[in-house]
Every structure is written in structure tokens, then in C-alpha cells.
Design an enzyme around this catalytic site. Structure first.
Site, PDB file in Angstrom:
ATOM      1  N   ASP A  99       5.606   4.975   4.937  1.00  0.00           N
ATOM      2  CA  ASP A  99       6.657   4.074   5.458  1.00  0.00           C
ATOM      3  C   ASP A  99       6.811   2.827   4.578  1.00  0.00           C
ATOM      4  O   ASP A  99       7.747   2.057   4.746  1.00  0.00           O
ATOM      5  CB  ASP A  99       6.376   3.671   6.920  1.00  0.00           C
ATOM      6  N   HIS A 100       5.889   2.623   3.607  1.00  0.00           N
ATOM      7  CA  HIS A 100       5.980   1.457   2.730  1.00  0.00           C
ATOM      8  C   HIS A 100       6.453   1.800   1.315  1.00  0.00           C
ATOM      9  O   HIS A 100       6.662   0.896   0.529  1.00  0.00           O
ATOM     10  CB  HIS A 100       4.623   0.728   2.667  1.00  0.00           C
ATOM     11  N   HIS A 112       1.052   3.933   2.024  1.00  0.00           N
ATOM     12  CA  HIS A 112       1.459   4.706   3.204  1.00  0.00           C
ATOM     13  C   HIS A 112       2.975   4.939   3.114  1.00  0.00           C
ATOM     14  O   HIS A 112       3.713   4.066   2.644  1.00  0.00           O
ATOM     15  CB  HIS A 112       1.106   3.972   4.501  1.00  0.00           C
ATOM     16  N   HIS A 161      -7.035  -2.329   5.309  1.00  0.00           N
ATOM     17  CA  HIS A 161      -6.064  -1.672   6.190  1.00  0.00           C
ATOM     18  C   HIS A 161      -6.386  -0.188   6.243  1.00  0.00           C
ATOM     19  O   HIS A 161      -6.280   0.508   5.227  1.00  0.00           O
ATOM     20  CB  HIS A 161      -4.642  -1.891   5.675  1.00  0.00           C
ATOM     21  N   HIS A 186       0.852  -1.191   0.000  1.00  0.00           N
ATOM     22  CA  HIS A 186       0.000   0.000   0.000  1.00  0.00           C
ATOM     23  C   HIS A 186       0.881   1.232   0.000  1.00  0.00           C
ATOM     24  O   HIS A 186       2.097   1.124   0.157  1.00  0.00           O
ATOM     25  CB  HIS A 186      -0.987  -0.003   1.176  1.00  0.00           C
ATOM     26  N   HIS A 237       6.945  -5.360  10.888  1.00  0.00           N
ATOM     27  CA  HIS A 237       6.289  -4.057  11.140  1.00  0.00           C
ATOM     28  C   HIS A 237       6.160  -3.814  12.639  1.00  0.00           C
ATOM     29  O   HIS A 237       5.211  -3.175  13.083  1.00  0.00           O
ATOM     30  CB  HIS A 237       4.897  -4.068  10.464  1.00  0.00           C
TER      31      HIS A 237
HETATM   32 ZN    ZN Z   1      -0.026   1.319   6.590  1.00  0.00          ZN
END
Ligand code: ZN
Length: 261
Positions: A22-23, A20, A92, A18, A221
Site C-alpha cells: 500500500d506504500h 509494503h 514497523h 517501506h 494512514h
Molecule cells: Zn506497513
């Protein structure tokens, strides 16, 4: 990548769960570095359905529009060396998110005694036989793959579930997997926070692994606010075959289903 001896080579593909930050923040630096080094082939990048355009815009604004060939999860499974990777949607927080299922094809091992008995030398002949093709030896004799077959290695399934709001969904997707890699951002005592942010606790992830009947569980994570030992204790209380991922972790799943670090 440098620290773990991988170098700055181009990856076969990058799978994103996804968007976000941090990804995906690492993807921008990675693509920018490849471009600076003169790599001009786009890297295949897979994102969840509904996210391709957003990632294109992000890459464009960083001058990296041509550095990636973006596909989304609606485009079906992809083949890789000896198997396939397919995508599934998973809830999520408020963003499109997906997980990945890697299926390694089943295959026959060669039987060492049978190879010796048929006089098959080491080298390319053995690879041909292992891949199911007959060979003709230098003395003119033909050997069929069936004549030198050993044990059958059944297909192997690895599920990477991504960030998840619901352990039930993870359990459904991971049914019977050899390995589940899932997120455990929080511990049980932060369940309230986990619900609010669309994440799982270690206990919930372990419960999903138990319900799904997977063989091994690796939790990723994890938050810096707790130690890996605290996560491990909570995971193993519910699902003993658990590990906590760390940077640079390399594991192998053996033919008999053991996990070797
Ligand atoms: Zn996330």
C-alpha cells in the site's frame, strides 16, 4: 495528481517509508505513466536501508528499471530548496522502515520600511538581499543585507514518521518538531490488533506528539472502518492541535507557527 491540478510532471524526488504494497503500488503506476509520456530522466527515489535491491527487482519486473535512481537511508541527508531531508530508521512489523525529517534553514526576512528608506526597488535586488548578498542599485549606491534585515525566522522541523510499531520511538524522533505527520491506523479499542500488525492507535500517536512537545500533529494512514471524526475525537482528547489528513490536503505553517489549511 490530475485531480489536484498537479499534472503528470516529474517529481523532484519520491521518499518511500517501506515496501509494503500500500506504500509502493502508486510508485509503479506513476513511473510507468512518466515513461509512457516520454520522460527519460530517472526520478530519485529514497527507500529505507536494506530495501534498495528489493525495489530494483520490483521495478525490473515491471520494465521500469531505468525509471528511478534508487538510494537508501544509509546515504545520509539530501539538500532541497532551502533545507535538508534526513532519514531515520523506525520499527514497523517485520520490514525495514524509515521516517523523514525535513529541516528548513532559518532565514532573515526583509524589513519593508528599511527597503523603502534605502530606495530598494521590487524585483531581483530584493531576492539578492534576502539571500544575504549585497546589491548595487542603478544610481550606484551599495546596500548591505544587514541594513534591511527584519525579523529572523528560526529553522522549522517537520517529521514524517511512517508506519510505526512503537509510539515511544515516534516521540523520540519527533522531539520539538513544528509538525509531526504520523500514522494512526487504529482506535484505542483496537489496541490488540495494532500491536499484532505493527501500527499505532490514534491515542498512542497523540500521546507521542504530547511527549515530544511538537506544535502540530497530522494523523495519516487511517482505516476506512472508522470515520475521520472518531479519529479526531481520540487524537484531540490527548493532543488538541491535531488534524486528520485527507486526500489533497494542503497546509501552510506560518512564520508565527500557525497552521493554515
Ligand atoms: Zn506497513
Amino acid at each position: 495528481m490530475l485531480r489536484y491540478g498537479l499534472g503528470w510532471k516529474a517529481a523532484d524526488a519520491v521518499l518511500i517509508t517501506h515496501l509494503h504494497l500500500d506504500h509502493v503500488i502508486g510508485l509503479l503506476g506513476y513511473l510507468a505513466t512518466l515513461k509512457r509520456m516520454g520522460h527519460d530522466q530517472p526520478i530519485p527515489v529514497r527507500v529505507p536501508s536494506g530495501s534498495a535491491e528489493t525495489l530494483r527487482l520490483m521495478l525490473s519486473s515491471w520494465g521500469l528499471r531505468d525509471a528511478a535512481r534508487i538510494s537508501d537511508s544509509s546515504e545520509g541527508p539530501e539538500e532541497f530548496h532551502g533545507g535538508t531531508v534526513s532519514t531515520f530508521e523506525i520499527a514497523h512489523a517485520d520490514t525495514p522502515c524509515c521516517g523523514y525529517l525535513f529541516t528548513l534553514d532559518g532565514r532573515w526576512h526583509l524589513d519593508t520600511e528599511a527597503l523603502k528608506a534605502h530606495g530598494v526597488p521590487t524585483g531581483p535586488c530584493r531576492r539578492e538581499l534576502a539571500e544575504g548578498r549585497p546589491v548595487v542599485l542603478s544610481d550606484g549606491r551599495a546596500v548591505l543585507p544587514e541594513e534591511v534585515r527584519g525579523r529572523y525566522q528560526p529553522p522549522m522541523r517537520v517529521v514524517f514518521s511512517g508506519d510505526s510499531s512503537s509510539w515511544e520511538e515516534v516521540a523520540n524522533r519527533a522531539g520539538g518538531a513544528d509538525l509531526l505527520v504520523g500514522e494512526a491506523t487504529f482506535l484505542e479499542r483496537d489496541t490488540e490488533l495494532a500491536r499484532r500488525t505493527g501500527h499505532l492507535t490514534a491515542g498512542e500517536l497523540a500521546y507521542a506528539a504530547r511527549v515530544a512537545g511538537v506544535r502540530w500533529l497530522i494523523a495519516t494512514h487511517i482505516s476506512q472502518r472508522h470515520t475521520a471524526e472518531e479519529y479526531l475525537a481520540e487524537l484531540r482528547a490527548v493532543f488538541p492541535a491535531s488534524l486528520v489528513a485527507e486526500d489533497g490536503l494542503r497546509i501552510a505553517l506560518t512564520q508565527t507557527g500557525e497552521l493554515v489549511k
